[in-house]
Design a protein around this motif. Structure first.
Motif, short mmCIF file in Angstrom:
data_model
loop_
_atom_site.label_atom_id
_atom_site.label_comp_id
_atom_site.label_asym_id
_atom_site.label_seq_id
_atom_site.Cartn_x
_atom_site.Cartn_y
_atom_site.Cartn_z
N ARG A 111 0.87 7.57 -15.90
CA ARG A 111 0.01 6.45 -15.54
C ARG A 111 -1.31 6.54 -16.30
NH1 ARG A 111 -1.19 7.56 -9.89
NH2 ARG A 111 -1.09 5.42 -9.18
N VAL A 112 -1.97 5.39 -16.41
CA VAL A 112 -3.32 5.31 -16.98
C VAL A 112 -4.17 4.47 -16.03
CG1 VAL A 112 -4.75 4.50 -18.89
CG2 VAL A 112 -2.52 5.50 -19.36
N LEU A 113 -5.32 5.01 -15.65
CA LEU A 113 -6.27 4.32 -14.79
C LEU A 113 -7.33 3.68 -15.68
CD1 LEU A 113 -7.31 3.90 -11.83
CD2 LEU A 113 -8.60 6.03 -12.15
N THR A 114 -7.52 2.35 -15.56
CA THR A 114 -8.43 1.67 -16.49
C THR A 114 -9.03 0.40 -15.90
OG1 THR A 114 -8.66 0.76 -18.72
CG2 THR A 114 -6.57 0.36 -17.59
N SER A 115 -10.19 0.06 -16.38
CA SER A 115 -10.79 -1.26 -16.14
C SER A 115 -10.87 -2.02 -17.46
CB SER A 115 -12.18 -1.13 -15.49
OG SER A 115 -13.04 -0.40 -16.33
N GLY A 116 -10.07 -1.62 -18.43
CA GLY A 116 -10.04 -2.29 -19.72
C GLY A 116 -11.30 -2.08 -20.54
N GLY A 117 -12.02 -1.01 -20.26
CA GLY A 117 -13.22 -0.69 -21.02
C GLY A 117 -14.44 -1.50 -20.60
N ARG A 118 -14.33 -2.21 -19.53
CA ARG A 118 -15.43 -3.06 -19.07
C ARG A 118 -15.94 -2.58 -17.71
NH1 ARG A 118 -15.34 -7.81 -22.15
NH2 ARG A 118 -17.47 -8.06 -21.36
N GLU A 119 -17.00 -3.22 -17.25
CA GLU A 119 -17.62 -2.86 -15.98
C GLU A 119 -16.66 -3.06 -14.81
OE1 GLU A 119 -20.47 -1.51 -13.35
OE2 GLU A 119 -20.55 -1.46 -15.53
N ASN A 120 -15.84 -4.09 -14.89
CA ASN A 120 -14.87 -4.33 -13.82
C ASN A 120 -13.56 -4.85 -14.42
OD1 ASN A 120 -14.85 -7.36 -13.78
ND2 ASN A 120 -17.00 -7.06 -13.24
N ALA A 121 -12.53 -4.87 -13.61
CA ALA A 121 -11.19 -5.21 -14.09
C ALA A 121 -11.07 -6.67 -14.53
CB ALA A 121 -10.16 -4.90 -13.01
N GLY A 145 -11.71 -0.93 -11.03
CA GLY A 145 -12.97 -1.56 -11.41
C GLY A 145 -13.39 -2.68 -10.49
N LYS A 146 -14.04 -2.31 -9.40
CA LYS A 146 -14.61 -3.27 -8.44
C LYS A 146 -13.53 -4.08 -7.71
CE LYS A 146 -18.87 -2.38 -9.91
NZ LYS A 146 -19.08 -0.98 -9.94
N ILE A 147 -12.40 -3.47 -7.45
CA ILE A 147 -11.33 -4.14 -6.72
C ILE A 147 -11.52 -3.85 -5.23
CG2 ILE A 147 -8.84 -4.38 -6.40
CD1 ILE A 147 -8.54 -3.43 -9.32
N THR A 148 -11.52 -4.91 -4.45
CA THR A 148 -11.74 -4.81 -3.01
C THR A 148 -10.63 -5.52 -2.24
OG1 THR A 148 -13.01 -6.85 -2.82
CG2 THR A 148 -14.25 -4.85 -3.40
N GLN A 149 -10.68 -5.38 -0.96
CA GLN A 149 -9.74 -6.06 -0.08
C GLN A 149 -9.81 -7.58 -0.27
OE1 GLN A 149 -10.64 -5.65 4.15
NE2 GLN A 149 -8.52 -4.99 4.48
N THR A 150 -11.00 -8.10 -0.53
CA THR A 150 -11.17 -9.56 -0.64
C THR A 150 -10.82 -10.12 -2.02
OG1 THR A 150 -13.53 -9.27 -1.11
CG2 THR A 150 -12.93 -9.69 1.18
N ASN A 151 -10.84 -9.31 -3.07
CA ASN A 151 -10.51 -9.85 -4.40
C ASN A 151 -9.19 -9.31 -4.97
OD1 ASN A 151 -11.06 -7.32 -5.56
ND2 ASN A 151 -13.08 -7.90 -6.27
N LEU A 152 -8.47 -8.52 -4.20
CA LEU A 152 -7.21 -7.94 -4.68
C LEU A 152 -6.21 -9.01 -5.09
CD1 LEU A 152 -5.33 -5.55 -5.22
CD2 LEU A 152 -4.72 -5.59 -2.78
N LYS A 153 -6.04 -10.04 -4.29
CA LYS A 153 -5.07 -11.09 -4.60
C LYS A 153 -5.39 -11.76 -5.95
CE LYS A 153 -2.88 -15.19 -2.58
NZ LYS A 153 -1.51 -14.85 -2.87
N GLU A 154 -6.67 -12.03 -6.20
CA GLU A 154 -7.08 -12.62 -7.48
C GLU A 154 -6.70 -11.70 -8.64
OE1 GLU A 154 -11.14 -14.02 -9.86
OE2 GLU A 154 -11.32 -12.88 -8.00
N HIS A 155 -6.96 -10.40 -8.49
CA HIS A 155 -6.60 -9.44 -9.53
C HIS A 155 -5.09 -9.44 -9.77
CE1 HIS A 155 -10.67 -7.89 -8.83
NE2 HIS A 155 -10.55 -7.29 -10.00
#
Length: 174
Positions: A111-121, A145-155
Protein backbone atom coordinates in the motif's frame (compact mmCIF):
# COMPACT_ATOMS: atom_id res chain seq x y z
CA UNK A 1 -3.56 6.80 21.03
CA UNK A 2 -2.97 3.10 21.48
CA UNK A 3 0.26 1.88 23.00
CA UNK A 4 1.81 -1.34 21.76
CA UNK A 5 3.60 -1.81 25.06
CA UNK A 6 3.39 -5.19 26.69
CA UNK A 7 0.68 -5.72 29.28
CA UNK A 8 2.08 -7.88 32.03
CA UNK A 9 4.76 -9.88 30.30
CA UNK A 10 2.85 -11.52 27.46
CA UNK A 11 -0.12 -9.65 26.00
CA UNK A 12 -0.14 -6.61 23.76
CA UNK A 13 -2.98 -4.36 22.62
CA UNK A 14 -2.98 -6.12 19.25
CA UNK A 15 -4.56 -9.16 20.91
CA UNK A 16 -7.58 -7.15 22.02
CA UNK A 17 -8.42 -5.67 18.60
CA UNK A 18 -10.45 -7.20 15.77
CA UNK A 19 -8.88 -5.05 13.04
CA UNK A 20 -5.47 -5.18 11.36
CA UNK A 21 -2.82 -3.23 13.26
CA UNK A 22 -0.36 -1.21 11.18
CA UNK A 23 2.50 0.37 13.14
CA UNK A 24 4.30 3.51 12.01
CA UNK A 25 8.06 2.93 11.98
CA UNK A 26 9.60 6.36 12.34
CA UNK A 27 12.25 7.37 14.88
CA UNK A 28 11.41 11.10 14.85
CA UNK A 29 9.41 13.84 13.18
CA UNK A 30 10.83 16.00 10.43
CA UNK A 31 12.25 14.78 7.16
CA UNK A 32 12.52 11.20 5.95
CA UNK A 33 16.30 11.07 5.55
CA UNK A 34 17.70 8.89 8.30
CA UNK A 35 21.11 8.55 9.94
CA UNK A 36 22.70 5.14 10.45
CA UNK A 37 21.71 5.28 14.13
CA UNK A 38 18.07 6.03 13.21
CA UNK A 39 18.07 3.18 10.69
CA UNK A 40 19.20 0.78 13.42
CA UNK A 41 16.36 1.99 15.67
CA UNK A 42 13.89 1.44 12.82
CA UNK A 43 15.20 -2.07 12.21
CA UNK A 44 14.88 -2.83 15.91
CA UNK A 45 11.29 -1.52 15.85
CA UNK A 46 10.49 -3.71 12.83
CA UNK A 47 11.84 -6.74 14.69
CA UNK A 48 9.71 -5.92 17.73
CA UNK A 49 6.61 -5.67 15.52
CA UNK A 50 7.36 -9.11 14.07
CA UNK A 51 7.77 -10.57 17.56
CA UNK A 52 4.42 -9.04 18.60
CA UNK A 53 2.78 -10.48 15.46
CA UNK A 54 1.71 -7.06 14.23
CA UNK A 55 -0.14 -7.21 10.89
CA UNK A 56 1.96 -4.60 9.11
CA UNK A 57 4.19 -1.58 9.22
CA UNK A 58 4.00 1.88 7.72
CA UNK A 59 7.43 3.11 6.68
CA UNK A 60 9.26 5.27 4.17
CA UNK A 61 12.71 6.66 3.48
CA UNK A 62 13.97 9.35 1.13
CA UNK A 63 17.33 10.53 -0.15
CA UNK A 64 18.53 14.12 0.08
CA UNK A 65 17.51 14.65 -3.58
CA UNK A 66 13.83 14.02 -2.70
CA UNK A 67 13.73 10.55 -4.25
CA UNK A 68 12.84 7.27 -2.55
CA UNK A 69 15.78 5.49 -0.95
CA UNK A 70 14.98 2.22 -2.73
CA UNK A 71 17.99 0.33 -1.36
CA UNK A 72 17.08 1.14 2.23
CA UNK A 73 13.44 0.33 1.53
CA UNK A 74 14.46 -3.07 0.11
CA UNK A 75 16.30 -3.78 3.39
CA UNK A 76 13.29 -2.73 5.47
CA UNK A 77 10.90 -4.78 3.32
CA UNK A 78 13.06 -7.89 3.43
CA UNK A 79 13.31 -7.65 7.21
CA UNK A 80 9.61 -6.91 7.70
CA UNK A 81 8.07 -9.72 5.68
CA UNK A 82 5.68 -11.48 6.10
CA UNK A 83 4.08 -8.35 7.61
CA UNK A 84 2.22 -6.05 5.22
CA UNK A 85 4.15 -2.97 4.07
CA UNK A 86 2.66 0.49 3.56
CA UNK A 87 4.86 3.28 2.20
CA UNK A 88 3.76 6.37 4.10
CA UNK A 89 3.26 10.00 3.16
CA UNK A 90 6.97 10.44 2.49
CA UNK A 91 5.85 9.92 -1.12
CA UNK A 92 4.23 13.35 -0.88
CA UNK A 93 7.64 14.91 -0.18
CA UNK A 94 9.23 13.57 -3.37
CA UNK A 95 10.03 15.81 -6.32
CA UNK A 96 8.00 13.75 -8.82
CA UNK A 97 5.34 11.64 -7.11
CA UNK A 98 4.34 9.64 -10.18
CA UNK A 99 7.92 8.71 -11.08
CA UNK A 100 8.63 7.74 -7.49
CA UNK A 101 5.39 5.76 -7.33
CA UNK A 102 6.57 3.76 -10.34
CA UNK A 103 9.71 2.90 -8.35
CA UNK A 104 7.54 1.71 -5.49
CA UNK A 105 5.66 -0.54 -7.89
CA UNK A 106 8.90 -2.47 -8.46
CA UNK A 107 9.33 -3.01 -4.73
CA UNK A 108 7.41 -5.61 -2.76
CA UNK A 109 5.00 -3.28 -0.96
CA UNK A 110 1.26 -3.55 -0.44
CA UNK A 111 0.00 0.00 0.00
CA UNK A 112 0.90 3.67 -0.38
CA UNK A 113 -0.53 6.39 1.88
CA UNK A 114 -0.82 9.72 0.04
CA UNK A 115 -2.60 13.02 -0.36
CA UNK A 116 -1.21 13.36 -3.88
CA UNK A 117 1.55 15.69 -2.73
CA UNK A 118 -0.90 18.37 -1.69
CA UNK A 119 -2.23 19.76 1.58
CA UNK A 120 -5.35 17.61 1.32
CA UNK A 121 -6.69 14.77 -0.80
CA UNK A 122 -9.18 16.90 -2.76
CA UNK A 123 -6.36 19.19 -3.93
CA UNK A 124 -4.27 16.12 -4.82
CA UNK A 125 -7.06 14.09 -6.39
CA UNK A 126 -5.69 14.25 -9.94
CA UNK A 127 -2.35 12.78 -8.86
CA UNK A 128 -4.05 10.22 -6.61
CA UNK A 129 -6.30 9.10 -9.46
CA UNK A 130 -3.26 8.81 -11.74
CA UNK A 131 -1.58 6.64 -9.09
CA UNK A 132 -4.70 4.45 -8.90
CA UNK A 133 -4.67 4.01 -12.68
CA UNK A 134 -0.94 3.19 -12.72
CA UNK A 135 -1.19 0.67 -9.90
CA UNK A 136 -3.58 -1.63 -11.78
CA UNK A 137 -4.45 -3.12 -8.38
CA UNK A 138 -0.80 -4.08 -7.77
CA UNK A 139 -0.51 -1.60 -4.90
CA UNK A 140 -3.45 -0.33 -2.87
CA UNK A 141 -3.65 3.47 -2.70
CA UNK A 142 -4.71 4.71 0.73
CA UNK A 143 -6.03 8.25 0.42
CA UNK A 144 -5.20 10.66 3.26
CA UNK A 145 -5.36 14.36 3.87
CA UNK A 146 -8.13 16.09 5.81
CA UNK A 147 -10.66 13.29 5.34
CA UNK A 148 -13.44 13.37 7.91
CA UNK A 149 -16.73 11.68 8.63
CA UNK A 150 -18.55 14.56 6.89
CA UNK A 151 -16.48 14.67 3.68
CA UNK A 152 -15.71 10.96 3.20
CA UNK A 153 -18.56 10.41 0.72
CA UNK A 154 -17.32 13.30 -1.46
CA UNK A 155 -13.80 11.82 -1.47
CA UNK A 156 -15.16 8.40 -2.41
CA UNK A 157 -17.08 9.90 -5.33
CA UNK A 158 -14.09 11.85 -6.70
CA UNK A 159 -11.15 9.59 -5.98
CA UNK A 160 -10.84 6.12 -7.52
CA UNK A 161 -9.45 4.35 -4.45
CA UNK A 162 -11.03 1.91 -2.04
CA UNK A 163 -9.18 2.87 1.16
CA UNK A 164 -9.33 6.20 2.97
CA UNK A 165 -7.39 7.24 6.06
CA UNK A 166 -8.24 9.96 8.53
CA UNK A 167 -8.36 10.22 12.28
CA UNK A 168 -11.71 12.03 12.01
CA UNK A 169 -13.45 9.51 9.72
CA UNK A 170 -14.90 7.59 12.66
CA UNK A 171 -15.99 10.74 14.47
CA UNK A 172 -15.28 11.31 18.13
CA UNK A 173 -14.11 8.28 20.06
CA UNK A 174 -14.29 10.06 23.39
Amino acid sequence: EISLGLVGSEMCIRDSLNIPVMVLIRPRGGNFIYSSEEIEVMKSDIELCKQLKIDGIVIGALRADATIDTELMKDFIEQARPMKITFHKAIDETRDILDEFKKLMSLDIDRVLTSGGRENAIEGLQTINEMCALSRDKIEIVVAGKITQTNLKEHQELIHASEFHGKLIVGSLA
